[in-house]
Design a protein around this motif. Structure first.
Motif, PDB file in Angstrom:
ATOM      1  N   LYS A  32      12.545  -1.679 -33.332  1.00 14.50           N
ATOM      2  CA  LYS A  32      11.991  -1.428 -32.201  1.00 14.50           C
ATOM      3  C   LYS A  32      11.486   0.003 -31.715  1.00 14.50           C
ATOM      4  CE  LYS A  32      14.005  -0.944 -27.156  1.00 14.50           C
ATOM      5  NZ  LYS A  32      14.469  -0.669 -26.429  1.00 14.50           N
ATOM      6  N   SER A  44      10.777  -5.744 -25.208  1.00 13.67           N
ATOM      7  CA  SER A  44      11.522  -5.335 -24.089  1.00 13.67           C
ATOM      8  C   SER A  44      12.615  -6.057 -25.127  1.00 13.67           C
ATOM      9  CB  SER A  44      11.038  -6.003 -22.914  1.00 13.67           C
ATOM     10  OG  SER A  44      10.939  -7.210 -23.272  1.00 13.67           O
ATOM     11  N   SER A  45      14.342  -5.999 -24.488  1.00 13.74           N
ATOM     12  CA  SER A  45      15.635  -6.787 -25.101  1.00 13.74           C
ATOM     13  C   SER A  45      14.938  -8.307 -24.652  1.00 13.74           C
ATOM     14  CB  SER A  45      16.256  -6.023 -24.059  1.00 13.74           C
ATOM     15  OG  SER A  45      16.593  -5.268 -23.910  1.00 13.74           O
ATOM     16  N   GLU A  46      14.006  -8.916 -24.117  1.00 15.09           N
ATOM     17  CA  GLU A  46      13.692 -10.269 -23.775  1.00 15.09           C
ATOM     18  C   GLU A  46      12.986 -10.352 -25.093  1.00 15.09           C
ATOM     19  OE1 GLU A  46      12.753  -7.950 -21.604  1.00 15.09           O
ATOM     20  OE2 GLU A  46      15.041  -8.784 -20.012  1.00 15.09           O
ATOM     21  N   ARG A  47      12.787  -9.590 -25.975  1.00 12.23           N
ATOM     22  CA  ARG A  47      11.675  -9.748 -27.258  1.00 12.23           C
ATOM     23  C   ARG A  47      12.142  -9.831 -28.722  1.00 12.23           C
ATOM     24  NH1 ARG A  47       6.498 -12.227 -27.527  1.00 12.23           N
ATOM     25  NH2 ARG A  47       5.242 -10.518 -28.512  1.00 12.23           N
ATOM     26  N   ARG A 244       3.660   0.046 -23.134  1.00 16.59           N
ATOM     27  CA  ARG A 244       4.304   0.741 -22.372  1.00 16.59           C
ATOM     28  C   ARG A 244       3.063   1.046 -20.999  1.00 16.59           C
ATOM     29  NH1 ARG A 244       9.358   1.681 -22.957  1.00 16.59           N
ATOM     30  NH2 ARG A 244      10.387   1.772 -25.253  1.00 16.59           N
TER      31      ARG A 244
END
Length: 299
Positions: A32, A44-47, A244
């Motif tokens: 990332k 994000s961590s969710e991705r 961002r």
């Protein structure tokens, strides 16, 4: 007997895909970070599963069994540039369609219809689709401008530029061939006027409209290097969600610099909040996020 492919393994009498190892947190951070550094996209961590799945698909295609090996191939291998372009295409190209945001389309039409006629006769309207993907948005703008000009009884003095980071997506856009489902929601008269049957159950943009649209490869991190200026309409939707907050504002500020006096900037709803750059006036609308560049006395 020939050797089995490296990414396949025997099981229960038939061949199955050998699962790749899970991407650990260090590897996810490495990937990332590379993606954000080169494209500005922030995951994000969710991705993590999205990144893991898409990288994994590409690794299987080329027979690579290690995230680190593939990372090194992307960063410094002999085919690094081409491989990076292929991966970016997988990570950024999204499903789209013509006239996706009907409210924003109406705003574009209203904007053109209310321009001074003498101004429209003297200077071609220039529109820009930022993050155009496979071209649906850019061609939609061309249709809107063409229809508006005709209603005003004016010659079709306009041009549309579509830009995107994905070269394969742009090549598809230039061909002007689409799956008919991309036209869902478009009126039948517009379909009949601007499309014709294409090869292999596709529809094709008519030549007269296609020649009004050009495409160029662009990483939005390189906006300051663009030779473009004096754009009447800048359309940038569903692109900023990848960045961002501070970079979103940086990008839209750059885009605003390319507007002609009186030019219109349209973004996706909710993509930027609390942003009010000098020289731009918010368009009063509950359904569209847009600004118009003010015209000073000496412009």
């Amino acid at each position: 007997m020939s050797e089995a492919p490296r990414n396949l393994s025997p099981g229960s009498g038939h061949w199955v895909l050998r699962p790749l190892p899970d991407m650990d947190e260090a590897q996810f951070h490495q990937w990332k970070t590379l993606l954000e550094h080169r494209t500005g996209m922030a995951l994000s961590s969710e991705r993590k599963s999205f990144l893991e799945t898409n990288i994994g698909i590409r690794m299987r295609e080329i027979g690579c069994g290690s995230y680190q090996t593939y990372y090194e191939k992307i960063v410094a291998g002999p085919e690094a540039v081409m491989e990076w372009a292929t991966l970016v295409d997988r990570l950024t190209v999204q499903e789209t369609r013509f006239f996706r945001d009907s409210d924003a389309c109406r705003l574009v039409s209203d904007y053109v219809m209310t321009r001074p006629r003498e101004q429209l006769k003297r200077r071609p309207l220039e529109a820009w689709s930022v993050g155009c993907s496979t071209g649906e948005e850019a061609y939609t703008l061309a249709i809107l401008l063409n229809e508006s000009m005709e209603q005003l009884g004016l010659p079709p003095l306009y041009g549309v530029t579509g830009s995107d980071i994905s070269k394969p997506a742009l090549e598809k856009a230039e061909r002007g061939l689409f799956n008919p489902r991309r036209l869902t929601g478009m009126s039948e008269p517009l379909k009949q006027r601007y499309f014709r049957p294409g090869a292999r159950n596709t529809v094709e943009i008519t030549e007269g409209l296609r020649e009004r649209v050009c495409f160029t490869r662009l990483n939005v991190l390189d906006l300051k290097q663009l030779p473009m200026q004096g754009m009447n309409i800048i359309f940038c939707q569903n692109l900023l969600i990848y960045f961002r907050r501070w970079r979103r504002r940086e990008i839209v500020t750059r885009l605003a610099d390319y507007l002609a006096p009186g030019g219109l900037l349209i973004l996706g709803q909710g993509e930027v909040t609390g942003w009010q750059p000098p020289g731009l006036q918010r368009v009063p609308s509950e359904h569209v996020l847009a600004w118009i560049r003010r015209q000073s006395d000496d412009e």
